[in-house]
Design a protein around this motif. Structure first.
Motif, PDB file in Angstrom:
ATOM      1  N   LEU A  22     -24.539  -4.317  12.330  1.00 61.46           N
ATOM      2  CA  LEU A  22     -24.025  -5.533  12.945  1.00 61.46           C
ATOM      3  C   LEU A  22     -23.454  -6.364  11.808  1.00 61.46           C
ATOM      4  N   GLY A  23     -22.321  -6.993  12.056  1.00 63.96           N
ATOM      5  CA  GLY A  23     -21.759  -7.786  10.969  1.00 63.96           C
ATOM      6  C   GLY A  23     -20.593  -8.607  11.424  1.00 63.96           C
ATOM      7  N   PHE A  24     -19.985  -9.270  10.488  1.00 63.29           N
ATOM      8  CA  PHE A  24     -18.816 -10.118  10.695  1.00 63.29           C
ATOM      9  C   PHE A  24     -19.212 -11.400  11.430  1.00 63.29           C
ATOM     10  N   LEU A  25     -19.543 -11.281  12.715  1.00 59.85           N
ATOM     11  CA  LEU A  25     -19.949 -12.440  13.511  1.00 59.85           C
ATOM     12  C   LEU A  25     -21.184 -12.059  14.330  1.00 59.85           C
ATOM     13  N   PRO A  26     -21.897 -13.051  14.885  1.00 59.28           N
ATOM     14  CA  PRO A  26     -23.150 -12.741  15.567  1.00 59.28           C
ATOM     15  C   PRO A  26     -23.013 -11.665  16.644  1.00 59.28           C
ATOM     16  N   GLY A  27     -23.826 -10.631  16.535  1.00 56.43           N
ATOM     17  CA  GLY A  27     -23.912  -9.601  17.561  1.00 56.43           C
ATOM     18  C   GLY A  27     -22.826  -8.541  17.547  1.00 56.43           C
ATOM     19  N   PHE A  28     -21.880  -8.626  16.614  1.00 55.56           N
ATOM     20  CA  PHE A  28     -20.818  -7.615  16.545  1.00 55.56           C
ATOM     21  C   PHE A  28     -21.403  -6.273  16.137  1.00 55.56           C
ATOM     22  N   VAL A  68     -18.797 -12.284  20.560  1.00 51.07           N
ATOM     23  CA  VAL A  68     -18.247 -13.637  20.627  1.00 51.07           C
ATOM     24  C   VAL A  68     -16.746 -13.558  20.369  1.00 51.07           C
ATOM     25  N   PHE A 127     -25.281 -11.262  22.067  1.00 47.41           N
ATOM     26  CA  PHE A 127     -25.853 -12.406  21.365  1.00 47.41           C
ATOM     27  C   PHE A 127     -25.872 -13.596  22.303  1.00 47.41           C
ATOM     28  N   GLY A 132     -25.256 -10.392  11.951  1.00 47.29           N
ATOM     29  CA  GLY A 132     -23.909 -10.948  11.878  1.00 47.29           C
ATOM     30  C   GLY A 132     -23.856 -12.463  11.831  1.00 47.29           C
ATOM     31  N   VAL A 133     -25.010 -13.107  11.673  1.00 45.65           N
ATOM     32  CA  VAL A 133     -25.040 -14.571  11.645  1.00 45.65           C
ATOM     33  C   VAL A 133     -25.035 -15.056  10.189  1.00 45.65           C
ATOM     34  N   ARG A 175     -18.156 -20.618  14.502  1.00 42.02           N
ATOM     35  CA  ARG A 175     -17.898 -19.273  15.001  1.00 42.02           C
ATOM     36  C   ARG A 175     -19.089 -18.689  15.748  1.00 42.02           C
ATOM     37  N   GLY A 176     -20.281 -19.017  15.294  1.00 47.38           N
ATOM     38  CA  GLY A 176     -21.470 -18.491  15.948  1.00 47.38           C
ATOM     39  C   GLY A 176     -21.924 -19.344  17.123  1.00 47.38           C
ATOM     40  N   LEU A 226     -23.621 -22.216  16.980  1.00 50.17           N
ATOM     41  CA  LEU A 226     -25.031 -22.522  16.702  1.00 50.17           C
ATOM     42  C   LEU A 226     -25.165 -23.875  16.020  1.00 50.17           C
ATOM     43  N   ARG A 267     -24.501 -27.878  19.824  1.00 43.64           N
ATOM     44  CA  ARG A 267     -23.651 -26.821  19.232  1.00 43.64           C
ATOM     45  C   ARG A 267     -22.202 -27.267  19.080  1.00 43.64           C
ATOM     46  N   ARG A 315     -18.888 -18.234   6.088  1.00 42.54           N
ATOM     47  CA  ARG A 315     -18.272 -16.906   5.944  1.00 42.54           C
ATOM     48  C   ARG A 315     -18.814 -15.908   6.948  1.00 42.54           C
ATOM     49  N   GLN A 316     -18.039 -14.834   7.125  1.00 41.86           N
ATOM     50  CA  GLN A 316     -18.543 -13.670   7.841  1.00 41.86           C
ATOM     51  C   GLN A 316     -19.604 -12.988   6.976  1.00 41.86           C
TER      52      GLN A 316
END
Lengths: 241, 346
Positions: A134-140, A179, A196, B27-28, B136-137, B139, B144, B252-253
Motif C-alpha cells: 500500500l502506498g502513495f495515498l491512504p489505502g492505495f 481516494v 480506507f 499509504g498515510v 489528500r488523506g 484526515l 477534516r 508527501r506521498q
C-alpha cells in the motif's frame, strides 16, 4: 528461507531503506513482508515505524535513539532466523463496474491490443492478484499478477483527478485506489469498495500480502453497493481468512 | 469550553501537530507542522509539550476571537506580528488573551510558515492518532478541513502559571542545506551529483506542504528515471525525468517511483521549509554521522531554549531582548557576529 544480504541505503538521519532487490517479484515482496513482521516483533529501540514495499522495507527511526551499527547487526540476525510465513493469505473479492463512465480508458485499452472490451474485462477479472504494497495515498493497493497480454505503458500525461475506487493498470501493475488522486494509469473500472474509511473499524480493509480478485458487476448495481459502502459496509467479500 | 472563533485567515491555515506516525504502511503520510522547531518553541512558550496541535499559517495570518475563558498564545516560525486586541506581543513571548479579546497574526514579513500555539493545544478530534490536517488523506483538523472563517477551534486548557519569555533564542543552521546522499544516488552520473552539489537551485512557484519543486541545472541520471516504487521520507530529494529536483515534505506521498539522489538532514528542514518561491539555495553532502550530530545539536538547542524560559514581564527587559535580535524570530547559529543575524528564511 535463506539469509539474503540486504543493502542498507541511508535516507538522511531519520530513516534507512533495507533493500533486498530492485525488481517486482512476488518472492522478494513476500520476503519483505515476513522481514517486516519479524522487525516489528524485535521491537528495536529507536524504530518509529516501517513501510514494506515491493522490494524493500523503509525503517523510520529516531536518530537520537537508534544505534545504527547495532541495528544492522540485528537485521542480519533476524534474517538468519527468518521462517517462511505459514499464514495463508486473505482473499478479497472486489466488485467492479467496468467501462463507460466508470472505466473511461477501457475502450482505448481494448483498441490498443486489438481485443474486445469484453475480453479485456475477462482477462483482468480472471486473475488472482497479490497486494504487494500500500502506498502513495491512504489505502492505495499496488497489485502484482496482472495479465501481461493487456499491459500498457503509463499515459504520457497523467490525469490530475481520478475518482476514489478507481481500478486501473499501468505497465504490468494493477492498482486499486481508495481516494481521489492524480494518476497516469489506464482506468478500466471502478469499485464501490472503500479500502480506507477513517471512521470505520477496520479503517483499512485490504492489506499487503492479501490476495484480490475483481468481479465484474453491472452498472445497475452501483448505486446500492456504493450506498452500502458509504454507510460503512465492507462490500468487498472476504473468502479466505 | 474555551475556543477560538475564526474571523478571518489565509487559505493555507491548518491545524498541525508533531505528525501522524505508524500508518505509512497504509499509504498515510505523516503531515504535521512544516517547521518542527517553530511548533516546539511556540508550544514551550504556552506550557505545552513540543508536539501539541497548533494553528499553522502559510504566509498569510489570521484573526480570532477568544470565547469562554482565557487562552495563552505564542507565535513562532516565520517573522510576523502577533497582537492581542491590537497590542503587540513581543517575539518569543507568550501572552494571555481574555474572553472576548482578539488574537491577530499578521502576514509573514519573511519566511513562509508561522505556528500559533494555544494553552492545552488545539483540541480537535484525533484521526489515526494525530490532529494534523492532511488534505489528500482527508484526515485531521476541525471536521477534516483547513481552518476557515466561521469555524470554532476548541482550546485544550486554561493558562497555567505565568506568561513566558525565551531568554535563549532558538537558532537554526545557515548556509548550504546539508544532505546525506542516497538512497538512490547510484541512479545518477558523477556529473549529475556534481551538478546537484555544485550549482544553485531556486524554489519554484510549485511549492506547498507536499513538496517544493526546485528549478536549476538538470541533474543527469545514469540509468533512467524510473525505479520500482519504494518508501519516501520527509526531506527526500527525488529527481524526475526533467532532471530538476523535488524536495518532498510533510504532506508527501509515502512511496514513489523516481530515484532519490539525497535527503536533507532533519536539522536543516525547519530552515528549508521557510524558503519562499524564488529563494536560492545550495546543497552540501555530509556523512550520516554528521547528520546525526546535527540532529543532536538541534535537540540540545531546543533543550537550552526550554531551560532559558522565564516568566515574562517580571523585570525582564523587552528592549534588551529586541536588541539581541529576537525580533527576527530565529537567530542564525553561524552568522558572523558583526552582521545582524539573518532570518531563517534569508
Amino acid at each position: 528461507m535463506g539469509a539474503p544480504i540486504p543493502r542498507f541505503l541511508p535516507c538522511g538521519d531519520t530513516a534507512v531503506t533495507v533493500e533486498f532487490g530492485t525488481e517486482i517479484d512476488d518472492g522478494l515482496n513476500a520476503l519483505c513482508l515476513v522481514f517486516d513482521a519479524a522487525l516489528a516483533e524485535a521491537a528495536i529501540p529507536g524504530v518509529i515505524e516501517t513501510l514494506p514495499t515491493y522490494r524493500s522495507v523503509l525503517v523510520q527511526v529516531d536518530p537520537l535513539v537508534i544505534d545504527m551499527p547495532a541495528f544492522e547487526t540485528r537485521v542480519h540476525e533476524i534474517l538468519a532466523g527468518l521462517a517462511t510465513d505459514g499464514r495463508p493469505p486473505r482473499r478479497w473479492i472486489i466488485p467492479v463496474v467496468y467501462g463507460g463512465e466508470f472505466g473511461i480508458d477501457l475502450e482505448d485499452v481494448a483498441r490498443s491490443h486489438g481485443l474486445t472490451t469484453e475480453e479485456i474485462i475477462r482477462r483482468h477479472s480472471s486473475r488472482t492478484y497479490r497486494v504487494a504494497m500500500l502506498g502513495f495515498l491512504p489505502g492505495f493497493c499496488y497489485l502484482s499478477g496482472a495479465d501481461p497480454s493487456i499491459a500498457l505503458p503509463r499515459r504520457t500525461s497523467p490525469r490530475l483527478k481520478t475518482p476514489a475506487g478507481t481500478v486501473s493498470i499501468g505497465g504490468v501493475q494493477a492498482l486499486f485506489a481508495s481516494v481521489e488522486a492524480p494518476s497516469g494509469w489506464h482506468l478500466l473500472g471502478r469499485t464501490p469498495v472503500r479500502n480506507f474509511m477513517p471512521d470505520r473499524d477496520p479503517v483499512f480493509l485490504v492489506g499487503a500480502g492479501d490476495e484480490v480478485v475483481f468481479r465484474p458487476i453491472p452498472a445497475a448495481d452501483w448505486d446500492a453497493l456504493d450506498a452500502a459502502a458509504a454507510a460503512g459496509e465492507p462490500v468487498a467479500e472476504l473468502v479466505a481468512a | 469550553m474555551i475556543r477560538l472563533l475564526v474571523k478571518d485567515c489565509g487559505a493555507g491555515t491548518t491545524v498541525q501537530d508533531g505528525g501522524r506516525f505508524g500508518y505509512q504502511r497504509y499509504g498515510v503520510g505523516p503531515a504535521g507542522a512544516m517547521d518542527r522547531i517553530a511548533l516546539a518553541v511556540a508550544n514551550m512558550l504556552v506550557g505545552n509539550e513540543p508536539g501539541e496541535a497548533a494553528v499553522e499559517f502559510t504566509v498569510l495570518g489570521g484573526n480570532f476571537v477568544v470565547e469562554g475563558g482565557p487562552v495563552r498564545v505564542a507565535l513562532a516560525g516565520a517573522f510576523a506580528d502577533l497582537k492581542i486586541d491590537g497590542e503587540a506581543v513581543p517575539p518569543l513571548t507568550s501572552a494571555t488573551a481574555l474572553d472576548g479579546q482578539s488574537v491577530t497574526v499578521g502576514a509573514a514579513k519573511a519566511g513562509t510558515f508561522m505556528v500559533l500555539a494555544v494553552s492545552g493545544g488545539v483540541a480537535v478530534k484525533r484521526d489515526l492518532g494525530s490532529r494534523s490536517f492532511h488534505l489528500r488523506g482527508g484526515l485531521g483538523g476541525l471536521d477534516r478541513t483547513p481552518v476557515r472563517p466561521g469555524q470554532v477551534l476548541p482550546v485544550g486548557g486554561t493558562p497555567q502559571g505565568p506568561d513566558l519569555v525565551a531568554t535563549v533564542a532558538p537558532q537554526v543552521s545557515a548556509g548550504a542545506f546539508r544532505v546525506v546522499l542516497g538512497p538512490q544516488d547510484d541512479y545518477f552520473t558523477p556529473a549529475g551529483i556534481a551538478t546537484f552539489l555544485g550549482e544553485t537551485y531556486r524554489v519554484s512557484a510549485e511549492a506547498d506542504r507536499m513538496g517544493y519543486r526546485l528549478s536549476g541545472p538538470a541533474i543527469e541520471h545514469a540509468k533512467g528515471f524510473n525505479i520500482v516504487s519504494d518508501g519516501i521520507v520527509t526531506g527526500s530529494v527525488q529527481v524526475p525525468g526533467s532532471g530538476e529536483p523535488i524536495v518532498l515534505l510533510a504532506d508527501r506521498q509515502t512511496t514513489g517511483g523516481y530515484p532519490k539522489i539525497a535527503t536533507i538532514v532533519s536539522a536543516d528542514l525547519p530552515r528549508f521549509v521557510q524558503q519562499r518561491p524564488g529563494g536560492e539555495m545550495r546543497f552540501t553532502a555530509v556523512t550520516l554521522a554528521e547528520a546525526i550530530a546535527a540532529a543532536r545539536d538541534q535537540a540540545a538547542m531546543l533543550a537550552a531554549v526550554r531551560a532559558g524560559l522565564k516568566p515574562a514581564g517580571l523585570g525582564l527587559d523587552t528592549e534588551h531582548l529586541l536588541s539581541v535580535n529576537l525580533v527576527d524570530g530565529w537567530v542564525d547559529a553561524h552568522a558572523p557576529p558583526a552582521e545582524p543575524p539573518l532570518h531563517s528564511a534569508a
